[in-house]
Design a protein around this motif. Structure first.
Motif, mmCIF file in Angstrom:
data_model
loop_
_atom_site.group_PDB
_atom_site.id
_atom_site.type_symbol
_atom_site.label_atom_id
_atom_site.label_comp_id
_atom_site.label_asym_id
_atom_site.label_seq_id
_atom_site.Cartn_x
_atom_site.Cartn_y
_atom_site.Cartn_z
ATOM 1 N N ILE A 94 0.626 -0.908 0.213
ATOM 2 C CA ILE A 94 0.057 -0.148 0.321
ATOM 3 C C ILE A 94 0.716 0.690 -0.009
ATOM 4 O O ILE A 94 0.637 2.309 -0.469
ATOM 5 C CB ILE A 94 -1.107 0.213 0.873
ATOM 6 C CG1 ILE A 94 -2.183 -0.634 1.217
ATOM 7 C CG2 ILE A 94 -1.877 0.861 1.136
ATOM 8 C CD1 ILE A 94 -2.795 -1.344 2.407
ATOM 9 N N ARG A 95 1.783 1.260 1.117
ATOM 10 C CA ARG A 95 2.747 2.389 1.224
ATOM 11 C C ARG A 95 3.482 2.434 -0.432
ATOM 12 O O ARG A 95 3.563 3.791 -1.209
ATOM 13 C CB ARG A 95 3.873 2.161 2.126
ATOM 14 C CG ARG A 95 4.606 3.513 2.081
ATOM 15 C CD ARG A 95 6.054 3.095 3.175
ATOM 16 N NE ARG A 95 6.061 2.141 4.149
ATOM 17 C CZ ARG A 95 6.260 0.899 4.493
ATOM 18 N NH1 ARG A 95 6.845 0.898 3.025
ATOM 19 N NH2 ARG A 95 5.969 0.700 5.114
ATOM 20 N N ASP A 96 4.231 1.579 -1.331
ATOM 21 C CA ASP A 96 4.663 1.129 -2.296
ATOM 22 C C ASP A 96 3.669 2.193 -3.373
ATOM 23 O O ASP A 96 3.916 3.031 -4.308
ATOM 24 C CB ASP A 96 5.268 0.611 -2.862
ATOM 25 C CG ASP A 96 6.888 0.201 -1.944
ATOM 26 O OD1 ASP A 96 6.697 0.673 -1.084
ATOM 27 O OD2 ASP A 96 6.747 -0.999 -1.680
ATOM 28 N N VAL A 139 2.029 10.006 0.955
ATOM 29 C CA VAL A 139 2.077 9.516 2.983
ATOM 30 C C VAL A 139 2.650 10.386 4.160
ATOM 31 O O VAL A 139 4.356 10.467 4.101
ATOM 32 C CB VAL A 139 2.290 7.386 2.634
ATOM 33 C CG1 VAL A 139 2.014 7.034 4.540
ATOM 34 C CG2 VAL A 139 1.707 6.775 1.466
ATOM 35 N N THR A 140 2.155 10.788 4.902
ATOM 36 C CA THR A 140 2.411 11.352 5.626
ATOM 37 C C THR A 140 2.479 10.727 6.998
ATOM 38 O O THR A 140 3.063 10.984 7.851
ATOM 39 C CB THR A 140 1.825 12.875 6.187
ATOM 40 O OG1 THR A 140 0.922 12.630 6.388
ATOM 41 C CG2 THR A 140 1.835 14.086 4.763
ATOM 42 N N GLY A 141 2.389 9.624 7.249
ATOM 43 C CA GLY A 141 2.581 8.586 8.326
ATOM 44 C C GLY A 141 1.890 7.604 8.188
ATOM 45 O O GLY A 141 0.920 7.174 7.769
ATOM 46 N N GLU A 142 2.333 6.396 8.854
ATOM 47 C CA GLU A 142 1.864 4.989 9.182
ATOM 48 C C GLU A 142 2.186 4.834 10.473
ATOM 49 O O GLU A 142 2.646 4.986 11.320
ATOM 50 C CB GLU A 142 2.974 4.116 8.020
ATOM 51 C CG GLU A 142 2.908 4.622 7.332
ATOM 52 C CD GLU A 142 3.817 3.542 6.341
ATOM 53 O OE1 GLU A 142 3.699 1.738 6.912
ATOM 54 O OE2 GLU A 142 4.938 3.625 5.417
ATOM 55 N N ARG A 194 -3.788 -4.077 12.514
ATOM 56 C CA ARG A 194 -4.119 -3.180 12.164
ATOM 57 C C ARG A 194 -2.989 -2.273 11.858
ATOM 58 O O ARG A 194 -2.163 -2.113 12.006
ATOM 59 C CB ARG A 194 -5.209 -2.364 12.534
ATOM 60 C CG ARG A 194 -7.274 -3.661 12.854
ATOM 61 C CD ARG A 194 -7.508 -2.654 13.348
ATOM 62 N NE ARG A 194 -7.327 -2.194 14.956
ATOM 63 C CZ ARG A 194 -8.380 -0.847 15.488
ATOM 64 N NH1 ARG A 194 -9.022 -0.231 14.666
ATOM 65 N NH2 ARG A 194 -7.537 -1.151 16.605
ATOM 66 N N VAL A 195 -3.197 -1.893 10.578
ATOM 67 C CA VAL A 195 -2.251 0.206 10.180
ATOM 68 C C VAL A 195 -3.408 0.968 9.794
ATOM 69 O O VAL A 195 -4.127 0.760 9.164
ATOM 70 C CB VAL A 195 -1.424 -0.296 10.008
ATOM 71 C CG1 VAL A 195 -1.366 -0.840 8.548
ATOM 72 C CG2 VAL A 195 -0.081 0.112 9.440
ATOM 73 N N TYR A 196 -2.682 2.329 9.487
ATOM 74 C CA TYR A 196 -3.026 3.458 9.776
ATOM 75 C C TYR A 196 -2.464 3.879 8.554
ATOM 76 O O TYR A 196 -1.634 4.477 9.599
ATOM 77 C CB TYR A 196 -4.342 4.054 9.816
ATOM 78 C CG TYR A 196 -6.026 3.667 10.691
ATOM 79 C CD1 TYR A 196 -6.953 3.113 10.071
ATOM 80 C CD2 TYR A 196 -5.664 2.400 11.636
ATOM 81 C CE1 TYR A 196 -7.925 3.080 10.427
ATOM 82 C CE2 TYR A 196 -7.034 2.502 12.193
ATOM 83 C CZ TYR A 196 -7.774 2.179 11.714
ATOM 84 O OH TYR A 196 -9.273 0.990 11.764
ATOM 85 N N PHE A 197 -2.469 4.949 7.762
ATOM 86 C CA PHE A 197 -2.066 5.472 6.683
ATOM 87 C C PHE A 197 -2.420 7.395 6.709
ATOM 88 O O PHE A 197 -3.363 6.617 6.720
ATOM 89 C CB PHE A 197 -1.545 4.788 5.331
ATOM 90 C CG PHE A 197 -1.153 3.913 5.504
ATOM 91 C CD1 PHE A 197 0.187 3.520 4.815
ATOM 92 C CD2 PHE A 197 -1.996 2.371 5.200
ATOM 93 C CE1 PHE A 197 0.831 2.324 4.414
ATOM 94 C CE2 PHE A 197 -1.494 1.259 4.989
ATOM 95 C CZ PHE A 197 -0.007 1.551 4.863
ATOM 96 N N ASP A 198 -1.580 7.882 7.371
ATOM 97 C CA ASP A 198 -2.233 9.637 6.946
ATOM 98 C C ASP A 198 -1.714 9.406 5.879
ATOM 99 O O ASP A 198 -0.366 9.834 4.765
ATOM 100 C CB ASP A 198 -1.798 10.160 8.049
ATOM 101 C CG ASP A 198 -2.375 9.752 9.071
ATOM 102 O OD1 ASP A 198 -3.079 9.392 9.702
ATOM 103 O OD2 ASP A 198 -1.294 10.304 10.370
ATOM 104 N N VAL A 199 -2.351 10.016 4.494
ATOM 105 C CA VAL A 199 -2.192 10.148 2.931
ATOM 106 C C VAL A 199 -3.158 11.684 2.523
ATOM 107 O O VAL A 199 -4.066 12.110 3.254
ATOM 108 C CB VAL A 199 -2.706 9.434 2.336
ATOM 109 C CG1 VAL A 199 -2.510 10.112 0.944
ATOM 110 C CG2 VAL A 199 -2.706 7.583 2.505
#
Length: 141
Positions: free
Chosen positions: A80-82, A108-111, A127-132
């Motif tokens: 997802i990050r890539d 992506v500003t944070g994970e 679970r993990v959350y991405f700040d986009v």
């Protein structure tokens, strides 16, 4: 623009990762199958950047991943990050299916990995959350 950006992000993530991706909104009932990606609108900001009334809007999203194991979470998290940082994402016209409006890039500003509040609730494991962020500049002529 918000509607088309959210639709485009959801579609792109689902097509590139092969993971079911759900747009979160009030009252939605999430599927129980995992892995699952969610996309949710967060606070946007607007800034006038010129005398001609050019306005830059920063659209913010929280993209979540719920997986079945730490291994699966780690592998899909990296994918997802890539996808979000590397891909030129097609801007789909959500109001006119099949039409495109151009392309955009996401940042992506944070994970943030999240541990469950209740360890007996296994649906909250892995679970993990991405700040986009997606920036959009509109110029009035």
């Amino acid at each position: 623009m918000q509607f088309s950006l959210t639709h485009s992000l959801r579609t792109h993530l689902e097509q590139t990762t092969g993971v079911k991706t759900v747009w979160l909104f009030d009252g939605i009932k999430l599927p129980t199958d995992r892995p699952l990606i969610t996309i949710e609108q967060m606070t946007n900001t607007n800034e006038v950047i010129s005398k001609q009334r050019s306005v830059e809007t920063v659209y913010r999203y929280q993209i979540g991943l719920s997986a079945t194991s730490i291994r699966e979470r780690s592998l899909i998290q990296e994918e997802i990050r890539d996808v979000l940082t590397d891909d030129k994402i097609t801007l789909l016209d959500a109001l006119n299916p099949g039409e495109t409006l151009g392309y955009f890039y996401a940042v992506v500003t944070g994970e943030t990995p999240i541990t469950p509040d209740d360890v007996s609730d296994k649906s909250d494991y892995h679970r993990v959350y991405f700040d986009v962020e997606v920036r959009y500049t509109k110029t009035k002529i």
